[in-house]
Design a protein around this motif. Structure first.
Motif: not given
Length: 171
Positions: A116-123
């Motif tokens: 979730f963090v890599e795919g949703t938050i960081l972008p």
């Protein structure tokens, strides 16, 4: 007259002090209570980095010092619970009690959360889309809330810039 130690409420990621407004309304007038907006959230400062738990716990200590409070009950929700735990470890003499809501360990690592963090938050990039902020807040609810309160919480979420989302979730 004030009875008992003050309570300091620490909100979850992308929330701010108004998240506790409904709860504060139910406290007795004799209870000294503070709902603070943590760094990067609400109208607090937004440093470029250092959204680590020790830095945020140091902010709590600085708040207590500024308010001339030696000990407080520290009540944290979600990310705020992690900050509260860190504060209790770093400053046990300043903690009269600890309340953890929606808590988990700072050592918590789960593949779905990482994804979730890599795919949703960081972008995420500024400005945060209002629809994303609303969907984010709706995804955190266990039950329906008053629509006017939801609007307030979403508006507070929209104050959080992308770099704070990145740093808070990574920190």
């Amino acid at each position: 007259a004030r009875e008992g130690p003050p309570i300091v409420f620490l909100h979850g990621v992308t929330d701010s002090w108004p998240a506790f407004a409904p709860l504060l309304a139910h406290l007795p007038a004799s209870q000294q209570a503070f709902a603070v907006s943590q760094r990067g959230h609400g109208h607090s400062s937004r440093p470029a980095d250092d959204y680590t738990l020790p830095a945020m716990a140091a902010d709590v200590r600085a708040f207590l010092d500024a308010m001339d409070i030696h000990q407080a009950i520290v009540a944290g929700h979600s990310m705020g619970s992690m900050v509260a735990q860190q504060f209790a470890v770093d400053h046990p003499d300043r903690v009269a009690g600890l309340v953890l809501m929606g808590a988990f360990s700072s050592l918590y690592r789960h593949p779905e959360m990482t994804a979730f963090v890599e795919g949703t938050i960081l972008p995420l990039r500024d400005p945060i889309e209002p629809a994303f902020a609303r969907d984010w807040q709706l995804s955190t609810l266990a039950r329906d809330v008053d629509p006017a309160f939801l609007d307030i919480v979403v508006a507070e979420t929209l104050k959080v810039p992308a770099h704070v989302w990145h740093a808070a979730f990574s920190g």
